[in-house]
Design a protein around this motif. Sequence first.
Motif, PDB file in Angstrom:
ATOM      1  N   ALA A  88      -1.867   7.408  -5.164  1.00 62.29           N
ATOM      2  CA  ALA A  88      -1.580   8.736  -4.616  1.00 62.29           C
ATOM      3  C   ALA A  88      -1.671   8.728  -3.098  1.00 62.29           C
ATOM      4  O   ALA A  88      -2.573   8.106  -2.511  1.00 62.29           O
ATOM      5  CB  ALA A  88      -2.551   9.758  -5.184  1.00 62.29           C
ATOM      6  N   ALA A 114       0.593  13.614  -3.669  1.00 67.62           N
ATOM      7  CA  ALA A 114      -0.377  14.605  -4.150  1.00 67.62           C
ATOM      8  C   ALA A 114      -0.284  15.784  -3.202  1.00 67.62           C
ATOM      9  O   ALA A 114      -0.665  15.687  -2.032  1.00 67.62           O
ATOM     10  CB  ALA A 114      -1.784  14.024  -4.164  1.00 67.62           C
ATOM     11  N   SER A 132      -7.218  12.814  -7.631  1.00 64.42           N
ATOM     12  CA  SER A 132      -6.062  11.928  -7.514  1.00 64.42           C
ATOM     13  C   SER A 132      -6.390  10.598  -6.835  1.00 64.42           C
ATOM     14  O   SER A 132      -5.511   9.736  -6.706  1.00 64.42           O
ATOM     15  CB  SER A 132      -4.945  12.617  -6.738  1.00 64.42           C
ATOM     16  OG  SER A 132      -5.383  12.987  -5.435  1.00 64.42           O
ATOM     17  N   CYS A 134      -6.826   9.854  -3.766  1.00 62.40           N
ATOM     18  CA  CYS A 134      -6.023   9.562  -2.584  1.00 62.40           C
ATOM     19  C   CYS A 134      -6.917   9.191  -1.399  1.00 62.40           C
ATOM     20  O   CYS A 134      -7.988   9.761  -1.220  1.00 62.40           O
ATOM     21  CB  CYS A 134      -5.114  10.740  -2.239  1.00 62.40           C
ATOM     22  SG  CYS A 134      -5.969  12.185  -1.620  1.00 62.40           S
ATOM     23  N   TYR A 202       1.484  14.914  -8.135  1.00 59.95           N
ATOM     24  CA  TYR A 202       0.267  15.604  -8.569  1.00 59.95           C
ATOM     25  C   TYR A 202       0.246  16.972  -7.899  1.00 59.95           C
ATOM     26  O   TYR A 202       0.284  17.076  -6.667  1.00 59.95           O
ATOM     27  CB  TYR A 202      -0.993  14.823  -8.166  1.00 59.95           C
ATOM     28  CG  TYR A 202      -1.097  13.447  -8.769  1.00 59.95           C
ATOM     29  CD1 TYR A 202      -0.996  13.242 -10.136  1.00 59.95           C
ATOM     30  CD2 TYR A 202      -1.309  12.328  -7.949  1.00 59.95           C
ATOM     31  CE1 TYR A 202      -1.105  11.971 -10.686  1.00 59.95           C
ATOM     32  CE2 TYR A 202      -1.422  11.063  -8.496  1.00 59.95           C
ATOM     33  CZ  TYR A 202      -1.320  10.876  -9.852  1.00 59.95           C
ATOM     34  OH  TYR A 202      -1.415   9.617 -10.396  1.00 59.95           O
TER      35      TYR A 202
END
Length: 552
Positions: A88, A114, A132, A134, A202
């Motif tokens: 992500a 995301a 996510s 990230c 996402y």
Amino acid sequence: MAVSPAAGEPIATAIEEPAETIYEGANFDENRIRKSIFEGLLQSRSRYGGKKVAAVDADGRELTYNELIRAAFALGHALKAGTEKGEAVAILLPTGVGAIVSIFAVSAYGRVPAMLNFTAGEAAIKSACVASKCKRIVTAHRFIELGELQDLEQALAADHEMIYLEDVRENLSLKDKIAAAVGTVAPWAVRAWPDPDDAAVYLFTSGTEGQPKGVVLSHANLLANVEQVRDHITLLPTDVLFNPMPTFHSFGLTGGVLLPINLGIPAICHPTPLQAKTIVKRVAETGATILFATDTFINQYARAADKSDLSSLRMAVCGAERVKDETRTMLKDKFEVDIVEGYGLTEAAPVLAVNQPDANKPGTVGRLLPGAKAKLIPVNGIDDGGQLHISGPNIMRGYIRPSAPLVLEEPADGWHDTGDIVAIDDEGFLRIRGRVKRFAKLGGEMVSLAVVENCATSLWPDSMHAAAAIPDKRKGEQIILLTTYKNAGRADFVAFAKNHGVTELAVPKKIVIVDEIPVLGTGKTNYGRVQAMVNEAMAEPPVTKVEPEPAK
């Protein structure tokens, strides 16, 4: 492009099963969606031409399909270092060309954007980043400055690498530029080839009922919704779509970006839906024919516009909240523009049903899109309708949560419980009665809080209203109405209910006058905050214990 079914032609069928009725939209060819969203962009360029305008920014800057693809390959190549395919990469940007390029840049190399809701607050954004996994956040210095988001920027920078579009653009390497050049003419040699069922984006729920959940939508989910809308509503080659809805919301992402780009319709971007006067002038300047909005925002636009400002529109598409009769009438009388109301949710990518210009039934959200399936589960105390469960090619892969990052919670047996109470009539039109959680139980009967709000809107149409329920020792629950109308009185509400056949149970126990009704960045009422305001307003004041004076 597409031909809509004639008005009155049924496009949803009911299949009787022993325990329930399943409603289905028209047939849908899923072969069209077996590709990635970036491949969809490439095919659109081939179909409509590389020099055709794909998007227009708030400053009027136009971006052609060729320019969009070239910019995506350059930015994506610069961003991919230090990340892996399937990872992500968060995007913190308003609706605009920068956001569109960033989404496709991340996707071109097999990473997953995301989309962060910058109106949700620091805690919710950090929660989304955890869910996510990230590590990088793409944003822009100018956006941080104009949005006065320096405190948020500082908080996120403590745990994430902040990537600024201006810096990337000024420091593109020779390899980045070569990747852009090659990708523009031979994209197959550069781009990633994700499975259509892999995560494409996402998105995150508002979190009004707890921590935000991540909604995992695949490439096939997103493209299915694009193709479903293409099949359901006639869109013309001459259409121009104006989108002020945020790309962190599925309405703004699928409807405002992917739909026009895949259908060869210019997408006019606006960074915020809150600038009513500016938006109506831009609608006129750009000759937009389709406007996306919610009831709250379209009402504001209609009040701010001169008759000529919205004269180019052939329809306004509204979702996310119920369209009030007053809003529909005002737009029709003042501008001769019809509102096409639909129903969707992030988990459906987002559109599930929508009215059609030639089959538009006010008070409903239209019929199911092709390929969509629905079933109604009975709810005690509710005779008209049931709890809506949905299935189809546009239904999400599942949820992810910060408590279990990237662990997918798939819909049970492919069916998602929307949590909405819905009725479906004999012609297949859906009528939304409200959220299950937005019904109050009074004396054993279920009362929709949406009905309470509708009555208030009919009484005081120029103000905003929101209802909530709190416990009641005698009746189970009692209804409290918040309103911005300064002269609101319960006696008027009682009289209205009697004159219009509304059950007296829907008359609020108390009406609380407030300065404003809280809304989310998407335009929806923030019912989490409404409930908190009601709880606070109805809290019993603390009892002050009076100590007796000492005897003299």
